[in-house]
Design an enzyme around this catalytic site. Structure first.
Site, PDB file in Angstrom:
ATOM      1  N   GLY A 225      -0.720   7.805   1.256  1.00 15.31           N
ATOM      2  CA  GLY A 225      -0.510   7.889   2.764  1.00 15.31           C
ATOM      3  C   GLY A 225       0.649   7.667   3.340  1.00 15.31           C
ATOM      4  O   GLY A 225       1.678   8.157   2.957  1.00 15.31           O
ATOM      5  N   ILE A 226       0.433   6.746   4.248  1.00 13.60           N
ATOM      6  CA  ILE A 226       1.755   6.515   5.412  1.00 13.60           C
ATOM      7  C   ILE A 226       2.721   5.580   4.469  1.00 13.60           C
ATOM      8  O   ILE A 226       3.855   5.861   4.524  1.00 13.60           O
ATOM      9  CB  ILE A 226       1.244   5.792   6.392  1.00 13.60           C
ATOM     10  CG1 ILE A 226       0.402   6.511   7.220  1.00 13.60           C
ATOM     11  CG2 ILE A 226       2.250   5.264   7.435  1.00 13.60           C
ATOM     12  CD1 ILE A 226      -0.732   6.106   8.474  1.00 13.60           C
ATOM     13  N   GLY A 227       2.048   4.712   3.692  1.00  9.86           N
ATOM     14  CA  GLY A 227       3.033   3.774   3.044  1.00  9.86           C
ATOM     15  C   GLY A 227       4.001   4.503   1.969  1.00  9.86           C
ATOM     16  O   GLY A 227       5.078   4.169   1.767  1.00  9.86           O
TER      17      GLY A 227
ATOM     18  N   TYR B  37     -12.945  -3.459  11.353  1.00 12.95           N
ATOM     19  CA  TYR B  37     -11.621  -2.638  11.249  1.00 12.95           C
ATOM     20  C   TYR B  37     -10.628  -3.148  12.569  1.00 12.95           C
ATOM     21  O   TYR B  37      -9.876  -3.478  12.557  1.00 12.95           O
ATOM     22  CB  TYR B  37     -11.834  -1.258  11.085  1.00 12.95           C
ATOM     23  CG  TYR B  37     -10.242  -0.574  11.035  1.00 12.95           C
ATOM     24  CD1 TYR B  37      -9.581  -0.813  10.003  1.00 12.95           C
ATOM     25  CD2 TYR B  37     -10.043   0.353  12.092  1.00 12.95           C
ATOM     26  CE1 TYR B  37      -8.306  -0.089   9.814  1.00 12.95           C
ATOM     27  CE2 TYR B  37      -8.650   0.656  12.010  1.00 12.95           C
ATOM     28  CZ  TYR B  37      -7.878   0.937  11.208  1.00 12.95           C
ATOM     29  OH  TYR B  37      -6.914   1.357  10.700  1.00 12.95           O
TER      30      TYR B  37
ATOM     31  N   GLY C 112       0.797  -1.057  -0.112  1.00 13.52           N
ATOM     32  CA  GLY C 112       0.073  -0.071  -0.094  1.00 13.52           C
ATOM     33  C   GLY C 112       0.964   1.141  -0.042  1.00 13.52           C
ATOM     34  O   GLY C 112       0.447   2.285   0.586  1.00 13.52           O
ATOM     35  N   ALA C 113       2.008   1.023  -0.767  1.00 15.23           N
ATOM     36  CA  ALA C 113       2.945   2.167  -0.855  1.00 15.23           C
ATOM     37  C   ALA C 113       2.622   3.236  -1.705  1.00 15.23           C
ATOM     38  O   ALA C 113       3.260   4.372  -1.887  1.00 15.23           O
ATOM     39  CB  ALA C 113       4.263   1.871  -0.936  1.00 15.23           C
ATOM     40  N   ASN C 114       1.489   3.425  -2.303  1.00 16.19           N
ATOM     41  CA  ASN C 114       0.897   4.182  -3.380  1.00 16.19           C
ATOM     42  C   ASN C 114       0.349   5.627  -2.801  1.00 16.19           C
ATOM     43  O   ASN C 114      -0.018   6.526  -3.492  1.00 16.19           O
ATOM     44  CB  ASN C 114      -0.004   3.783  -4.386  1.00 16.19           C
ATOM     45  CG  ASN C 114      -1.295   3.157  -3.993  1.00 16.19           C
ATOM     46  OD1 ASN C 114      -1.219   2.099  -3.371  1.00 16.19           O
ATOM     47  ND2 ASN C 114      -2.158   3.917  -4.067  1.00 16.19           N
TER      48      ASN C 114
ATOM     49  N   SER D 255      -3.146  -0.289  14.774  1.00 18.30           N
ATOM     50  CA  SER D 255      -3.924   0.725  15.189  1.00 18.30           C
ATOM     51  C   SER D 255      -4.281   0.683  16.609  1.00 18.30           C
ATOM     52  O   SER D 255      -4.503  -0.233  17.387  1.00 18.30           O
ATOM     53  CB  SER D 255      -5.056   0.984  14.357  1.00 18.30           C
ATOM     54  OG  SER D 255      -5.832   2.018  14.788  1.00 18.30           O
TER      55      SER D 255
HETATM   56  N1  LIG Z   1      -4.719   7.111   8.799  1.00 18.44           N
HETATM   57  C1  LIG Z   1      -4.823   6.668  10.061  1.00 18.44           C
HETATM   58  O1  LIG Z   1      -5.388   7.838  10.870  1.00 18.44           O
HETATM   59  C2  LIG Z   1      -4.403   5.587  10.800  1.00 18.44           C
HETATM   60  C3  LIG Z   1      -3.776   4.497   9.666  1.00 18.44           C
HETATM   61  N2  LIG Z   1      -3.497   3.468  10.191  1.00 18.44           N
HETATM   62  C4  LIG Z   1      -3.055   2.186   9.220  1.00 18.44           C
HETATM   63  O2  LIG Z   1      -2.198   2.852   8.606  1.00 18.44           O
HETATM   64  C5  LIG Z   1      -2.057   1.930   7.404  1.00 18.44           C
HETATM   65  C6  LIG Z   1      -2.123   2.979   6.229  1.00 18.44           C
HETATM   66  O3  LIG Z   1      -3.174   3.499   5.866  1.00 18.44           O
HETATM   67  P1  LIG Z   1      -3.179   4.926   5.568  1.00 18.44           P
HETATM   68  O4  LIG Z   1      -1.903   5.520   4.937  1.00 18.44           O
HETATM   69  O5  LIG Z   1      -3.654   5.952   6.639  1.00 18.44           O
HETATM   70  O6  LIG Z   1      -4.435   5.099   4.514  1.00 18.44           O
HETATM   71  P2  LIG Z   1      -4.419   4.834   2.703  1.00 18.44           P
HETATM   72  O7  LIG Z   1      -5.764   4.732   2.496  1.00 18.44           O
HETATM   73  O8  LIG Z   1      -3.742   6.324   2.446  1.00 18.44           O
HETATM   74  O9  LIG Z   1      -3.585   3.860   2.433  1.00 18.44           O
HETATM   75  C7  LIG Z   1      -3.851   2.416   2.474  1.00 18.44           C
HETATM   76  C8  LIG Z   1      -3.199   1.632   1.275  1.00 18.44           C
HETATM   77  O10 LIG Z   1      -3.687   0.408   1.445  1.00 18.44           O
HETATM   78  C9  LIG Z   1      -3.924   0.116   0.151  1.00 18.44           C
HETATM   79  N3  LIG Z   1      -4.798  -1.104   0.045  1.00 18.44           N
HETATM   80  C10 LIG Z   1      -6.082  -1.196   0.393  1.00 18.44           C
HETATM   81  N4  LIG Z   1      -6.714  -2.087  -0.190  1.00 18.44           N
HETATM   82  C11 LIG Z   1      -5.659  -3.013  -0.718  1.00 18.44           C
HETATM   83  C12 LIG Z   1      -5.613  -4.111  -1.323  1.00 18.44           C
HETATM   84  N5  LIG Z   1      -6.606  -5.068  -1.574  1.00 18.44           N
HETATM   85  N6  LIG Z   1      -4.669  -4.523  -1.795  1.00 18.44           N
HETATM   86  C13 LIG Z   1      -3.294  -3.893  -1.923  1.00 18.44           C
HETATM   87  N7  LIG Z   1      -3.412  -2.798  -1.359  1.00 18.44           N
HETATM   88  C14 LIG Z   1      -4.537  -2.155  -0.664  1.00 18.44           C
HETATM   89  C15 LIG Z   1      -4.676   1.250  -0.551  1.00 18.44           C
HETATM   90  O11 LIG Z   1      -4.481   1.250  -2.007  1.00 18.44           O
HETATM   91  P3  LIG Z   1      -5.399   2.177  -3.013  1.00 18.44           P
HETATM   92  O12 LIG Z   1      -4.756   3.457  -3.156  1.00 18.44           O
HETATM   93  O13 LIG Z   1      -5.581   1.292  -4.066  1.00 18.44           O
HETATM   94  O14 LIG Z   1      -6.744   1.997  -2.203  1.00 18.44           O
HETATM   95  C16 LIG Z   1      -3.620   2.433   0.093  1.00 18.44           C
HETATM   96  O15 LIG Z   1      -2.383   2.420  -0.589  1.00 18.44           O
HETATM   97  C17 LIG Z   1      -3.172   1.057   7.399  1.00 18.44           C
HETATM   98  O16 LIG Z   1      -2.991  -0.132   7.772  1.00 18.44           O
HETATM   99  C18 LIG Z   1      -4.115   1.681   8.270  1.00 18.44           C
HETATM  100  O17 LIG Z   1      -5.111   0.648   9.024  1.00 18.44           O
HETATM  101  C19 LIG Z   1      -3.640   3.106  11.493  1.00 18.44           C
HETATM  102  C20 LIG Z   1      -4.234   3.981  12.514  1.00 18.44           C
HETATM  103  C21 LIG Z   1      -4.451   5.220  12.005  1.00 18.44           C
HETATM  104  C1  LIG Z   2     -12.216  13.330  18.581  1.00 14.95           C
HETATM  105  C2  LIG Z   2     -10.975  14.079  18.203  1.00 14.95           C
HETATM  106  C3  LIG Z   2     -10.345  13.525  17.279  1.00 14.95           C
HETATM  107  C4  LIG Z   2     -10.870  12.163  16.333  1.00 14.95           C
HETATM  108  C5  LIG Z   2      -9.856  11.144  16.606  1.00 14.95           C
HETATM  109  C6  LIG Z   2     -10.237   9.756  15.846  1.00 14.95           C
HETATM  110  C7  LIG Z   2     -11.881   9.613  15.746  1.00 14.95           C
HETATM  111  C8  LIG Z   2      -9.533   8.789  15.853  1.00 14.95           C
HETATM  112  C9  LIG Z   2      -9.764   7.675  15.087  1.00 14.95           C
HETATM  113  C10 LIG Z   2      -8.578   6.998  14.601  1.00 14.95           C
HETATM  114  C11 LIG Z   2      -8.716   5.766  13.733  1.00 14.95           C
HETATM  115  C12 LIG Z   2      -9.692   5.282  13.437  1.00 14.95           C
HETATM  116  C13 LIG Z   2      -7.539   5.278  13.604  1.00 14.95           C
HETATM  117  C14 LIG Z   2      -7.541   4.197  12.632  1.00 14.95           C
HETATM  118  O1  LIG Z   2      -6.805   3.192  12.599  1.00 14.95           O
HETATM  119  C15 LIG Z   2      -9.305  14.227  16.226  1.00 14.95           C
HETATM  120  C16 LIG Z   2      -9.864  14.371  14.901  1.00 14.95           C
HETATM  121  C17 LIG Z   2      -7.843  13.532  16.738  1.00 14.95           C
HETATM  122  C18 LIG Z   2      -9.180  15.622  16.910  1.00 14.95           C
HETATM  123  C19 LIG Z   2      -9.562  15.807  18.267  1.00 14.95           C
HETATM  124  C20 LIG Z   2     -10.896  15.353  18.582  1.00 14.95           C
END
Ligand SMILES: NC(=O)C1=CN([C@@H]2O[C@H](COP(=O)(O)OP(=O)(O)OC[C@H]3O[C@@H](n4cnc5c(N)ncnc54)[C@H](OP(=O)(O)O)[C@@H]3O)[C@@H](O)[C@H]2O)C=CC1
Ligand SMILES: CC1=C(/C=C/C(C)=C/C=C/C(C)=C/C=O)C(C)(C)CCC1
Length: 297
Positions: free
Chosen positions: A31-33, A181, A27-29, A156
């Site tokens: 966000g975090i990846g 999730y 998933g490096a295309n 997470s």
């Molecule tokens: N963002 C946040 O606040 C948090 C994120 N995380 C975790 O961080 C990780 C990265 O997420 P984040 O960067 O935030 O989100 P993004 O949605 O930006 O990135 C997720 C990546 O996963 C890929 N993906 C989804 N489904 C598949 C699949 N079937 N096969 C291959 N790749 C797939 C997506 O590809 P495509 O672009 O094609 O959809 C995308 O590249 C996740 O595991 C998430 O659970 C954990 C806690 C908080």
């Molecule tokens: C209440 C609140 C927030 C909500 C946080 C939430 C809902 C986080 C969920 C995180 C998840 C789902 C992570 C994925 O794995 C913010 C936006 C930080 C701003 C401050 C107040």
């Protein structure tokens, strides 16, 4: 400013350079990846962007190549919602590469409506846990041959609400997109702990982590979360900040004796009682092998 500081602390200060090292980031295309892959490339690694949309991946690879000057950023198709695609990715990778030093299981889906992977697994457990479980299994010998090597599983804080319902792993009796999730993120931690236990002495270590609350496309399936993310844009981490703990786990020297631990903001952090339960971890391992047709040892 204090809230922002609190929500976005944790910086990977490791100076480790990676010439001659090989890394795979799922998933490096986006966000975090994407940010994780960029930093690994910056440090000289050959980085595989493993993603389901090769076109998106190629754009990102070009961007990283231009920014870092590292041309060894390669894109390969990997759809974690299809075990055939995972097996093809692994087969081609093993034929192509002599080594694998860093595997970052980063890809993830959150809160999608009930749907199934090509193999009939519920989407969250199928992609977030089973897909990465199979991928890791297929690449494990290469990781062992390349030791010291590391596996980093992006989980997470949401795991705290997760439970492993062995009687309904595929959510057929009850389904909540949010909880599905959470369950899958709990599975990531249990997998990491069991993996670390099994890999003791092999030179391969495993870590799980919470990246923080990060502005990314993860919230695409929930309009409520999208609104929240937009509203609190200023308080949540950028993807670059969100990549810090993944990088910390992949790069920090002397982390080997913390294999199996869970990290947040570049520190070891506590996990739920469920996540610490060895019996659940072992059973999840066996059930995952069974579902994926992997021989149990
Ligand atoms: N963002 C946040 O606040 C948090 C994120 N995380 C975790 O961080 C990780 C990265 O997420 P984040 O960067 O935030 O989100 P993004 O949605 O930006 O990135 C997720 C990546 O996963 C890929 N993906 C989804 N489904 C598949 C699949 N079937 N096969 C291959 N790749 C797939 C997506 O590809 P495509 O672009 O094609 O959809 C995308 O590249 C996740 O595991 C998430 O659970 C954990 C806690 C908080
Ligand atoms: C209440 C609140 C927030 C909500 C946080 C939430 C809902 C986080 C969920 C995180 C998840 C789902 C992570 C994925 O794995 C913010 C936006 C930080 C701003 C401050 C107040």
């Amino acid at each position: 400013p204090q809230i922002r500081q609190m929500l976005s602390s944790g910086v990977c200060t490791s100076t480790t350079q990676l010439p001659g090292k090989v890394a795979v980031v799922t998933g490096a295309n986006s966000g975090i990846g994407k940010e994780t892959a960029k930093e690994l490339a910056q440090r000289g690694a050959r980085v595989y962007i493993a993603c389901r949309d090769v076109q998106k991946g190629e754009l990102v690879a070009k961007e990283i190549q231009t920014m870092t000057g590292n041309q060894e950023v390669l894109v390969r198709k990997l759809d974690l919602a299809d075990t055939k695609s995972i097996r093809t990715f692994a087969k081609d990778f093993l034929a192509e590469e002599k080594h694998l030093h860093i595997l970052i299981n980063n890809a993830g889906v959150m809160m999608c409506p009930y749907s199934k992977t090509a193999d009939g697994f519920e989407m969250h457990i199928g992609v977030n846990h089973l897909g990465h479980f199979l991928l890791t299994h297929l690449l494990l010998e290469k990781l062992k041959e390349s030791a010291p090597s590391r596996i980093v599983n992006v989980s997470s804080l949401a795991h705290h609400l997760g439970r492993i319902h062995f009687h309904d792993l595929q959510g057929q009796k009850f389904y909540s997109a949010g909880l599905a999730y959470c369950h899958s993120k709990l599975a990531n931690i249990l997998f990491t702990r069991e993996l670390a236990r099994r890999l003791k002495g092999s030179g391969v270590t495993a870590y799980s982590l919470h990246p923080g609350t990060v502005n990314s496309e993860l919230v695409r399936h929930s309009s409520f979360m999208r609104c929240l993310w937009r509203l609190f844009f200023f308080f949540i981490k950028t993807p670059q900040q969100g990549a810090q703990t993944s990088l910390y786990c992949a790069l920090t020297e002397g982390l080997e004796n913390l294999s199996g631990n869970h990290f947040s903001d570049c520190h070891v952090t506590w996990v739920s009682a469920q996540a610490r339960n060895e019996t659940i971890a072992r059973r999840l391992w066996d059930v995952s092998c069974d579902l994926l047709g992997i021989p149990m040892d």
